[in-house]
Enzyme design. Structure first.
Site, PDB file in Angstrom:
ATOM      1  N   ILE A 142      24.271  36.192  43.312  1.00 11.54           N
ATOM      2  CA  ILE A 142      24.551  35.016  42.756  1.00 11.54           C
ATOM      3  C   ILE A 142      25.753  34.798  42.187  1.00 11.54           C
ATOM      4  O   ILE A 142      26.399  35.530  41.719  1.00 11.54           O
ATOM      5  CB  ILE A 142      23.552  34.670  41.936  1.00 11.54           C
ATOM      6  CG1 ILE A 142      23.661  35.490  40.753  1.00 11.54           C
ATOM      7  CG2 ILE A 142      21.973  34.989  42.166  1.00 11.54           C
ATOM      8  CD1 ILE A 142      22.864  35.475  39.507  1.00 11.54           C
TER       9      ILE A 142
ATOM     10  N   ASN B  29      32.371  30.642  31.639  1.00 17.01           N
ATOM     11  CA  ASN B  29      33.358  30.055  31.742  1.00 17.01           C
ATOM     12  C   ASN B  29      33.098  28.616  32.037  1.00 17.01           C
ATOM     13  O   ASN B  29      32.262  28.371  33.005  1.00 17.01           O
ATOM     14  CB  ASN B  29      33.814  30.914  32.547  1.00 17.01           C
ATOM     15  CG  ASN B  29      33.463  30.524  34.408  1.00 17.01           C
ATOM     16  OD1 ASN B  29      34.424  29.788  35.319  1.00 17.01           O
ATOM     17  ND2 ASN B  29      32.982  31.543  35.119  1.00 17.01           N
ATOM     18  N   ALA B  30      34.657  27.909  32.389  1.00 16.68           N
ATOM     19  CA  ALA B  30      34.005  26.748  32.882  1.00 16.68           C
ATOM     20  C   ALA B  30      36.071  25.923  33.317  1.00 16.68           C
ATOM     21  O   ALA B  30      36.007  25.235  32.590  1.00 16.68           O
ATOM     22  CB  ALA B  30      33.811  25.321  31.666  1.00 16.68           C
TER      23      ALA B  30
ATOM     24  N   GLY C 152      38.318  30.195  44.494  1.00 15.79           N
ATOM     25  CA  GLY C 152      37.149  29.333  45.357  1.00 15.79           C
ATOM     26  C   GLY C 152      39.286  28.472  45.182  1.00 15.79           C
ATOM     27  O   GLY C 152      39.998  28.018  44.967  1.00 15.79           O
TER      28      GLY C 152
ATOM     29  N   CYS D 206      28.931  23.336  44.296  1.00 19.00           N
ATOM     30  CA  CYS D 206      29.738  22.569  43.666  1.00 19.00           C
ATOM     31  C   CYS D 206      29.417  20.825  44.412  1.00 19.00           C
ATOM     32  O   CYS D 206      28.006  20.707  44.831  1.00 19.00           O
ATOM     33  CB  CYS D 206      31.141  22.248  44.446  1.00 19.00           C
ATOM     34  SG  CYS D 206      31.961  23.510  43.794  1.00 19.00           S
TER      35      CYS D 206
ATOM     36  N   GLY E 123      36.608  25.172  35.907  1.00 24.65           N
ATOM     37  CA  GLY E 123      36.379  24.113  36.767  1.00 24.65           C
ATOM     38  C   GLY E 123      37.703  24.084  38.131  1.00 24.65           C
ATOM     39  O   GLY E 123      37.816  23.685  38.643  1.00 24.65           O
TER      40      GLY E 123
HETATM   41  C1  LIG Z   1      36.405  33.508  35.326  1.00 23.89           C
HETATM   42  C2  LIG Z   1      35.773  33.019  36.501  1.00 23.89           C
HETATM   43  C3  LIG Z   1      35.541  31.921  37.478  1.00 23.89           C
HETATM   44  C4  LIG Z   1      35.065  32.080  39.081  1.00 23.89           C
HETATM   45  N1  LIG Z   1      34.914  31.712  40.328  1.00 23.89           N
HETATM   46  C5  LIG Z   1      34.854  31.509  41.223  1.00 23.89           C
HETATM   47  C6  LIG Z   1      34.747  30.696  42.144  1.00 23.89           C
HETATM   48  O1  LIG Z   1      36.283  30.152  42.086  1.00 23.89           O
HETATM   49  N2  LIG Z   1      34.669  30.590  43.558  1.00 23.89           N
HETATM   50  C7  LIG Z   1      33.211  30.869  43.720  1.00 23.89           C
HETATM   51  O2  LIG Z   1      32.197  30.947  44.685  1.00 23.89           O
HETATM   52  N3  LIG Z   1      32.532  32.090  41.842  1.00 23.89           N
HETATM   53  C8  LIG Z   1      33.428  31.930  41.174  1.00 23.89           C
HETATM   54  N4  LIG Z   1      33.309  32.837  39.514  1.00 23.89           N
HETATM   55  C9  LIG Z   1      31.860  33.378  39.990  1.00 23.89           C
HETATM   56  C10 LIG Z   1      31.759  34.961  41.089  1.00 23.89           C
HETATM   57  O3  LIG Z   1      32.577  35.424  41.391  1.00 23.89           O
HETATM   58  C11 LIG Z   1      30.657  36.097  40.327  1.00 23.89           C
HETATM   59  O4  LIG Z   1      29.851  34.861  40.902  1.00 23.89           O
HETATM   60  C12 LIG Z   1      29.334  35.435  39.245  1.00 23.89           C
HETATM   61  O5  LIG Z   1      30.573  35.766  37.948  1.00 23.89           O
HETATM   62  C13 LIG Z   1      28.588  36.522  39.219  1.00 23.89           C
HETATM   63  O6  LIG Z   1      29.130  38.028  39.134  1.00 23.89           O
HETATM   64  P1  LIG Z   1      29.407  39.195  38.114  1.00 23.89           P
HETATM   65  O7  LIG Z   1      28.770  39.072  36.555  1.00 23.89           O
HETATM   66  O8  LIG Z   1      29.479  39.668  38.023  1.00 23.89           O
HETATM   67  O9  LIG Z   1      31.219  37.463  36.673  1.00 23.89           O
HETATM   68  C14 LIG Z   1      33.370  32.849  38.944  1.00 23.89           C
HETATM   69  C15 LIG Z   1      33.450  33.504  37.767  1.00 23.89           C
HETATM   70  C16 LIG Z   1      34.123  33.951  36.425  1.00 23.89           C
HETATM   71  C17 LIG Z   1      34.136  34.509  35.101  1.00 23.89           C
END
Ligand SMILES: Cc1cc2nc3c(=O)[nH]c(=O)nc-3n(C[C@H](O)[C@H](O)[C@H](O)COP(=O)(O)O)c2cc1C
Length: 313
Positions: A201, A79-80, A56, A140, A82
């Site tokens: 999601i 995760n956070a 992002g 956000c 940020g």
């Molecule tokens: C470490 C981490 C960072 C993420 N950063 C973003 C982000 O910058 N923008 C965003 O829209 N989603 C972000 N996500 C959400 C993921 O894109 C995804 O929607 C979510 O992890 C669910 O998919 P998964 O279970 O396959 O990981 C992040 C997820 C993780 C684990």
């Protein structure tokens, strides 16, 4: 014609189209789990992916939250981070040159803290000709409106998508948060405001405690839950959204293998994103793509699109 082509013609067609973006197959990384693409180039051929989705991006670089900001949980992770990122200027100067060398569509995920910021980042992204599309993260808080999360309020969601739509001349995928009572209301609001596709999601808000120190495991106290633990929720939400809107839906949440990806396609997702799995195995997406092809061959399916929305009830 040479007879050596016969085998290729038996291979199923995995190509799909999402929001006008043509993809070789329906598999792409979930934002934030694949850096800016280059980080994974030593592990898998980026040209084999359906698309590349970036971390992002925001108007200015962001350092993210204090550590610890990741904790493992049962069948998942919190995760956070940020939304740590290099910012739009560095992305254009230092990340795009690598990405434009691949022949895979690049989708830039982005966010803002105010409506103006969302609009400004959208305008800047429009100026990058090699970007195939953008993915708008609306999970956000609006710092100018008491911190209400754009994606949890139908009016705020509509407003932010409309502002972005006005600034953008590229396909727009809007990524929904599951942290709402009725996701279909938000899905309809963003469709009406001009989304070309919806991805769902994002992570589910969670909390985990170290019982010995009695402190939250991550400094931010709460974080976003991802991984296999959330998959049944994600499949249910994609199922609901697919029925609520006409635009294509991209399924995300806990996909670890080809069968997991198939669940999303069968309920009606046009493509899928793989997130947490990339941290466990950086080649996971290639294995999933190969698994989808093998599934089609084994079940005599000549075109993967035959599976999309093929749910039997
Ligand atoms: C470490 C981490 C960072 C993420 N950063 C973003 C982000 O910058 N923008 C965003 O829209 N989603 C972000 N996500 C959400 C993921 O894109 C995804 O929607 C979510 O992890 C669910 O998919 P998964 O279970 O396959 O990981 C992040 C997820 C993780 C684990």
């Amino acid at each position: 014609m040479s007879g050596t082509r016969t085998n290729t013609s038996l291979r199923p067609n995995l190509a799909v189209e999402v929001a006008g973006i043509a993809m070789k197959n329906p598999v792409m990384p979930a934002s934030g789990t694949f850096g800016y693409g280059e980080e994974y180039a030593p592990f898998l051929d980026l040209n084999n992916l359906g698309a590349i989705v970036t971390k992002g991006l925001s108007l200015k670089p962001k350092a993210g939250n204090p550590t610890p900001r990741i904790a493992e949980t049962t069948s998942g992770m919190l995760n956070a981070i940020g939304l740590q990122n290099v910012g739009i200027d560095v992305f254009i100067k230092h990340k795009m040159p690598f990405l434009r060398e691949t022949n895979t569509p690049v989708i830039a995920n982005f966010f803002g803290n105010t409506l103006d910021e969302y609009g400004e980042v959208a305008r800047r992204l429009s100026e990058i000709p090699e970007l195939a599309g953008v993915e708008l993260n609306i999970s956000c808080p609006n710092v100018k409106q008491g911190g209400i999360v754009f994606g949890t309020d139908p009016q705020a969601a509509h407003q932010v998508v409309r502002v972005v739509r006005e600034q953008l001349d590229k396909p727009l995928i809007v990524k929904l948060t599951p942290n709402v009572t009725d996701i279909t209301v938000i899905a309809r609001a963003v469709e009406e405001a001009g989304a070309d596709a919806i991805s769902c999601i994002n992570t589910l808000t969670g909390m985990s405690i170290d019982v010995r120190t009695r402190k939250p495991k991550i400094a931010n106290r709460t974080g976003g839950l991802s991984g296999p633990a959330i998959r049944p929720i994600a499949v249910r939400l994609v199922h609901q959204v697919v029925q609520a809107v006409k635009v294509p839906v991209v399924g995300v949440g806990g996909i670890m293998c080809a069968d997991d990806a198939l669940e999303f396609l069968i309920v009606g997702a046009s493509a899928v994103q793989v997130g947490t799995a990339n941290f466990i195995d950086p080649t996971a997406m290639q294995t999933i793509i190969d698994g989808l092809e093998n599934f089609c061959v084994a079940h005599n399916i000549s075109d993967i699109r035959q599976l999309i929305g093929s749910l039997e009830l």
